[in-house]
Design a protein around this motif. Structure first.
Motif, PDB file in Angstrom:
ATOM      1  N   ASN A 256     -11.201   3.731   6.347  1.00 55.66           N
ATOM      2  CA  ASN A 256     -10.576   4.010   5.063  1.00 55.66           C
ATOM      3  C   ASN A 256      -9.169   3.447   5.067  1.00 55.66           C
ATOM      4  O   ASN A 256      -8.558   3.249   6.129  1.00 55.66           O
ATOM      5  CB  ASN A 256     -10.535   5.515   4.802  1.00 55.66           C
ATOM      6  N   ALA A 257      -8.647   3.201   3.884  1.00 55.63           N
ATOM      7  CA  ALA A 257      -7.265   2.775   3.775  1.00 55.63           C
ATOM      8  C   ALA A 257      -6.335   3.911   4.184  1.00 55.63           C
ATOM      9  O   ALA A 257      -6.750   5.066   4.292  1.00 55.63           O
ATOM     10  CB  ALA A 257      -6.976   2.316   2.345  1.00 55.63           C
ATOM     11  N   THR A 355      -8.741  -2.001   3.148  1.00 59.09           N
ATOM     12  CA  THR A 355      -9.906  -1.294   3.685  1.00 59.09           C
ATOM     13  C   THR A 355     -10.736  -2.313   4.460  1.00 59.09           C
ATOM     14  O   THR A 355     -11.353  -3.188   3.847  1.00 59.09           O
ATOM     15  CB  THR A 355     -10.752  -0.672   2.555  1.00 59.09           C
ATOM     16  N   ARG A 372      -6.245  -3.393  -1.408  1.00 61.68           N
ATOM     17  CA  ARG A 372      -6.031  -2.120  -2.114  1.00 61.68           C
ATOM     18  C   ARG A 372      -4.572  -2.009  -2.576  1.00 61.68           C
ATOM     19  O   ARG A 372      -3.657  -2.495  -1.909  1.00 61.68           O
ATOM     20  CB  ARG A 372      -6.362  -0.924  -1.212  1.00 61.68           C
ATOM     21  N   LEU A 401     -13.981   4.155   1.801  1.00 63.12           N
ATOM     22  CA  LEU A 401     -14.744   3.139   2.519  1.00 63.12           C
ATOM     23  C   LEU A 401     -16.194   3.032   2.053  1.00 63.12           C
ATOM     24  O   LEU A 401     -16.707   1.939   1.805  1.00 63.12           O
ATOM     25  CB  LEU A 401     -14.703   3.468   4.015  1.00 63.12           C
TER      26      LEU A 401
END
Length: 492
Positions: A256-257, A355, A372, A401
């Protein structure tokens, strides 16, 4: 079912899993008896050969409940079930030894062992997961996956009331900490007695490998940092993800970011997700290719996908780490106000991240870098590149994600709400939620008497596609594609 037979069969399964040895049988049977609140056993009964641990556990739990071994809250029952299933589960040290021994045969043999054990001991909630609705819908970018998440049970009123009076604790610090392994649980923290973590060497560091209790895709697993430290996308992230897919070549690995709005639900503990699943984005082709001059051995391109994705491929993972870091650093500084892309606001806040998703392609390594941006505006206070208000009746949570890769995780409330939308479309009596009313009316206007279930699935797929388009920093339009090309130009 006979109590003694269930106890003997459950003990037999525990011996088969390697949690105990044959010489431990009497000792183990007495442990089970004490746990469920019984005092005698018919010793002449032999194991029946049953292998269904869930059926046996359900029966033993019903006996324990009748004997007052736990109260009637869901949390108390889950704590007891985990303690019972812990008897089927080898110790962490034993599982790590078995995993390594099987890994010597093949990585798949090791993950198969750990995955099957995690289902057998009910750490992976297979019966709850089976309740989820799942289907595919067509889009211009390929089929998208849709799930309505019905697996996680809602808290009952008694548990909610009890949580108000529960003692607050920061141990474990979060649901991903190593300290969850074997933790008994409490009214406000899930039971983890039957939870096990395999230690992985990830780019020279020790990380934990576990499966997700409420899996969203096949062999959904978590790779988590040994220490409780916040999510961070950096060169180390790319190194670790590529090391994971090198060690577990049948799995993808992604992160995930690391920023709010565009990040996952747990930003406080660095972790990645992995599994044996072919996501829609992984199937998408390139719509254009380009060359990064300082990385001539890397094949690079823009993925034909509703979000903004750069794909890199090479036979050398070190080259991919360097190129991914180069792109991340460029993106963190890149601004194009013509498409509302702003790297830093006046107060110096960083708004750009990536991501990343890694996988193997034969002897090659491949990594997708999804650009992102978590800026907000007066028009879009929830996020410029976040699901906008017109689709939030379906999906308002962060696009993390899993969604990025083309798998929608939609809330369980939709199960009943969509039935009312169907009735509205068909002209039947209904109680459509106010927030669905505009969407329901629009669907009704173009409905042509086709099969209503398929019609609704396609409608959900279109909403999810719109969600992904909202999250894209460079829209798949003439202006957006030109803006994407300008950013790619910065890489040359």
């Amino acid at each position: 079912m006979n109590i003694s037979q269930a106890v003997i069969d459950f003990a037999n399964l525990a011996i088969k899993t390697g949690a105990y040895e044959v010489a431990d049988r009497i000792y183990l049977q007495n442990l089970i008896l004490d746990l469920i609140g019984e005092g005698t056993l018919e010793t002449q009964i032999k194991p029946s050969g049953t292998t269904n641990s869930l059926v046996l556990a359900d029966f033993l739990c019903s006996i324990a409940k009748a004997n007052g071994r736990f109260d009637d809250t869901v949390a108390s029952e889950e704590v007891f079930q985990a303690k019972l299933m812990n008897l089927l589960t080898p110790t962490p040290a034993a599982i790590n030894r078995l995993f390594k021994a099987k890994y010597a045969d093949s990585p798949s043999a090791a993950t198969d062992y750990f995955f099957n054990l995690s289902k057998q001991n009910d750490y992976i909630k297979t019966r709850a997961i089976a309740k989820n609705e799942h289907f595919y819908t067509a889009s211009p970018y390929g089929d998208l996956e849709i799930t309505i998440n019905l697996s996680k049970p809602e808290k009952d009123p008694k548990q909610i009331a009890a949580e108000r009076h529960a003692v607050k604790s920061d141990y474990p610090k979060c649901l991903l900490c190593m300290e969850n392994e074997g933790y008994a649980g409490r009214i406000n923290h899930p039971a983890r007695t039957n939870h096990r973590i395999v230690q992985l060497d990830v780019a020279g560091e020790t990380w934990g490998f576990q499966y997700s209790p409420y899996a969203y895709f096949n062999e959904h697993s978590i790779v988590l940092a040994e220490k409780h430290s916040p999510m961070m996308i950096s060169q180390a992230t790319f190194s670790r993800l590529l090391a994971i897919v090198d060690s577990l070549p049948t799995y993808f690995a992604g992160s995930n970011a690391d920023l709010p709005i565009v990040g996952g639900s747990i930003l406080s503990h660095d972790h990645y997700q992995a599994g044996r699943h072919d996501f829609p984005m992984a199937k998408a082709e390139l719509k254009s290719e380009f060359v990064i001059p300082i990385f001539p051995k890397i094949r690079a391109g823009i993925v034909n996908w509703p979000m903004s994705v750069i794909r890199l491929r090479a036979d050398n993972s070190r080259d991919l780490v360097a190129a991914s870091t180069f792109i991340l650093e460029k993106w963190q500084q890149y601004t194009d106000k013509t498409v509302d892309v702003v790297a830093r606001t006046a107060d110096g806040t960083q708004h750009h991240t990536i991501t990343p998703i890694a996988r193997r392609r034969g002897t090659d390594f491949e990594i997708d870098l999804v650009l992102r941006d978590n800026n907000i505006s007066e028009q879009y206070p929830d996020g410029i590149f976040h699901p906008h208000h017109d689709v939030q009746h379906i999906k308002r949570e962060n696009i993390g994600l899993i969604e990025v890769m083309g798998l929608a995780i939609l809330p369980g409330r939709l199960k009943t709400e969509l039935e009312e939308v169907k009735r509205y479309i068909l002209g039947e009596a209904n109680t459509v939620a106010v927030y669905h009313q505009p969407w329901a009316e629009a669907l009704k206007q173009v409905y042509k008497n086709e099969a209503i279930d398929g019609y609704m699935q396609n409608a959900l797929g279109q909403v999810f596609l719109t969600v992904l388009e909202h999250a894209s920093v460079f829209k798949d339009t003439a202006a957006g594609n030109a803006a994407f090309a300008r950013f790619v130009g910065e890489l040359k």
